[in-house]
Scaffold this motif. Structure first.
Motif, PDB file in Angstrom:
ATOM      1  N   LEU A  58      36.268  32.056 -34.046  1.00 49.82           N
ATOM      2  CA  LEU A  58      37.015  32.799 -33.031  1.00 49.82           C
ATOM      3  C   LEU A  58      38.046  31.938 -32.316  1.00 49.82           C
ATOM      4  N   SER A  59      37.842  30.638 -32.341  1.00 44.91           N
ATOM      5  CA  SER A  59      38.752  29.727 -31.646  1.00 44.91           C
ATOM      6  C   SER A  59      38.543  28.326 -32.198  1.00 44.91           C
ATOM      7  N   ALA A  60      39.384  27.420 -31.739  1.00 48.12           N
ATOM      8  CA  ALA A  60      39.289  26.031 -32.202  1.00 48.12           C
ATOM      9  C   ALA A  60      39.510  25.073 -31.031  1.00 48.12           C
ATOM     10  N   ASP A  65      36.256  22.126 -34.687  1.00 47.48           N
ATOM     11  CA  ASP A  65      36.447  23.568 -34.817  1.00 47.48           C
ATOM     12  C   ASP A  65      37.773  23.871 -35.516  1.00 47.48           C
ATOM     13  N   ALA A  66      38.811  23.111 -35.174  1.00 46.94           N
ATOM     14  CA  ALA A  66      40.126  23.317 -35.806  1.00 46.94           C
ATOM     15  C   ALA A  66      40.042  23.040 -37.302  1.00 46.94           C
ATOM     16  N   ALA A  67      39.323  21.988 -37.683  1.00 43.57           N
ATOM     17  CA  ALA A  67      39.153  21.667 -39.104  1.00 43.57           C
ATOM     18  C   ALA A  67      38.397  22.783 -39.813  1.00 43.57           C
ATOM     19  N   GLU A  71      39.724  25.148 -42.820  1.00 38.30           N
ATOM     20  CA  GLU A  71      38.923  25.276 -44.045  1.00 38.30           C
ATOM     21  C   GLU A  71      38.698  26.750 -44.394  1.00 38.30           C
ATOM     22  N   GLN A  72      38.333  27.549 -43.388  1.00 41.99           N
ATOM     23  CA  GLN A  72      38.113  28.976 -43.630  1.00 41.99           C
ATOM     24  C   GLN A  72      39.412  29.671 -44.039  1.00 41.99           C
ATOM     25  N   GLU A  79      47.123  33.643 -44.631  1.00 39.63           N
ATOM     26  CA  GLU A  79      48.398  32.982 -44.390  1.00 39.63           C
ATOM     27  C   GLU A  79      48.374  31.991 -43.237  1.00 39.63           C
ATOM     28  N   ASP A  80      47.538  32.230 -42.240  1.00 37.83           N
ATOM     29  CA  ASP A  80      47.465  31.291 -41.126  1.00 37.83           C
ATOM     30  C   ASP A  80      46.155  31.466 -40.350  1.00 37.83           C
ATOM     31  N   ALA A  81      45.898  30.500 -39.458  1.00 42.89           N
ATOM     32  CA  ALA A  81      44.656  30.500 -38.689  1.00 42.89           C
ATOM     33  C   ALA A  81      44.555  31.721 -37.771  1.00 42.89           C
TER      34      ALA A  81
END
Length: 146
Positions: A58-60, A65-67, A71-72, A79-81
């Motif tokens: 849901l967030s990073a 969390d950003a990594a 990865e997901q 196309e993007d996070a």
């Protein structure tokens, strides 16, 4: 049944067989998402992690969390996070709505490690009408298909 769930050492994973707990309720918690949720049983709160389900983050807020979010995003070919987070929010909303009525938990109290600060246990969740939550989340498309 509740005594076994709440008993000392219940979350140590020592039980190999699934145990059933009825009349479980979802607890509103900011950390709830599509595959991890706070529940209440006999006035005590526990965090469950669904077996065999991985909903988008849901967030990073941290680099870890950003990594995971990157990865997901790659895994699901999005196309993007932001799109990945969108699916995560959809899954969270669906889970909250689906578990509005008391539900059933099946768990062997296996430790569900992860990036969250608190302890979690693996579980299967059956909705009030007896359907497997993980299967419904997948069927409804709240998990992007790789």
């Amino acid at each position: 049944m509740a005594a076994a769930f709440l008993g000392a050492g219940a979350c140590d994973g020592s039980s190999a067989e699934l145990q059933r707990f009825d009349h479980v309720r979802l607890v509103e918690n900011p950390s709830n998402d599509g595959d991890s949720l706070q529940v209440e049983l006999d006035g005590k709160s526990f965090t469950l992690r669904l077996y065999y389900v991985d909903c988008p983050e849901l967030s990073a807020p941290t680099s870890s969390d950003a990594a995971r979010l990157r990865e997901q995003t790659r895994y699901w070919g999005l196309e993007d996070a932001a799109r990945t987070v969108h699916f995560g929010q959809e899954a969270k909303n669906f889970t909250r709505k689906t578990l509005a009525e008391p539900f059933t938990v099946h768990t062997a109290f296996g430790n569900a490690p992860g990036r969250s600060a608190g302890a979690r246990i693996y579980a299967f969740v059956a909705t009030a009408d007896g359907k497997d939550l993980g299967a419904i989340v997948k069927e409804r498309g709240f998990l992007p298909v790789a």
